[in-house]
Design an enzyme around this catalytic site. Structure first.
Site, PDB file in Angstrom:
ATOM      1  CE1 TYR A 210     -42.486  44.154 -54.547  1.00  0.00           C
ATOM      2  CE2 TYR A 210     -44.445  43.141 -55.200  1.00  0.00           C
ATOM      3  CZ  TYR A 210     -43.460  43.167 -55.224  1.00  0.00           C
ATOM      4  OH  TYR A 210     -43.489  43.130 -56.880  1.00  0.00           O
TER       5      TYR A 210
ATOM      6  CB  SER B 186     -45.116  44.323 -59.402  1.00  0.00           C
ATOM      7  OG  SER B 186     -46.164  42.964 -58.866  1.00  0.00           O
TER       8      SER B 186
END
Length: 259
Positions: free
Chosen positions: A152, A139
């Site tokens: 995360y 990401s």
């Protein structure tokens, strides 16, 4: 001759589903895994109806310690080997780390880090033998500190670093290794994380289907990293010009607006 398959984790929704469609459309036999068997079965039927060989469906939860063994045993029983591995499964939890559920946050590590690492190492010999590839879904968050989604963001930093290192180790053995680093994509991820898509999703506006296509093409071209969309491509470049403390504060302010 043992049949070769592409294993895609987290294939029941979002980018994972679109990756399955792209790989199938390009002639790959698939093995699909995720928690929701009904969705996997529906996707397998869709792929078969379009003329592809029906994918192998493996319903399992990658948070469970025995998930890797279950996947490996199912593939061995089907007498197939991997030529491509797509580590797409992942999730996040929104909120301050010390206030969020600890078990959920450890689950992020289990799926985003442990399972991805397990499968990459477990099937490395097959990927080398078959001169295949690994696509790990990171990401753009992996380039940033992430107050408001600390575990995360940190997990995706691991994915980027681990993928680049594997590329250095496996590239000479004929294995393509690519990390996909999308920005915010409107999928079920946001709902599970606990927030709705915001202005960042609207501005960057890259669909899951477009992300999957860019990822497939990038892997086949043996790119180090794929950052779909012009807006995402400039993020790592711009980060070089700002102090880390400034970036930390900016991300923190942005995340607070989601609450």
């Amino acid at each position: 001759m043992t049949e070769r398959v592409t294993l895609i984790t987290g294939a029941s929704a979002g980018i994972g589903t679109e990756l399955a469609r792209v790989f199938a459309a390009n002639g790959h036999r698939l093995a699909l895994t995720a928690r929701r068997a009904d969705r996997l079965d529906a996707l397998a039927s869709e792929i078969a109806a379009k003329g592809g060989k029906r994918p192998i469906v493996i319903a399992c939860d990658l948070e469970e310690p025995g998930a890797g063994e279950k996947i490996a045993a199912t593939l061995a029983a089907a007498d197939v080997e991997l030529d491509h591995l797509v580590n797409n499964a992942g999730f996040g939890v929104f909120g301050d780390a010390i206030e969020c559920d600890r078990t959920q946050q450890l689950g992020i590590i289990d799926v985003n880090i442990r399972a991805l690492t397990d499968l990459s190492l477990r099937f490395a010999d097959q990927l080398v033998k078959n001169k295949g590839g690994i696509l790990n879904v990171g990401s753009v968050a992996g380039f940033l500190p992430g107050p408001g989604m600390a575990v995360y963001y940190a997990s995706k930093a691991y994915v980027i670093s681990f993928t680049e290192a594997l590329r250095g180790e496996l590239g000479a053995r004929g294995v393509r290794v690519t990390v996909l680093c999308p920005g915010p994509v409107a999928t079920e991820f946001q709902g599970r994380a606990g927030f709705a898509p915001g202005i960042d999703s609207a501005v960057l506006d890259v669909s899951a289907a477009d992300v999957a296509l860019a990822a497939y093409r990038g892997l086949m071209a043996n790119k180090r990293a794929v950052l779909p969309g012009l807006g995402i491509k400039i993020v790592p470049f711009l980060l070089r010009f700002f102090p880390r403390g400034f970036i930390l504060a900016a991300v923190g302010r942005f995340q607070r607006r989601r609450r």
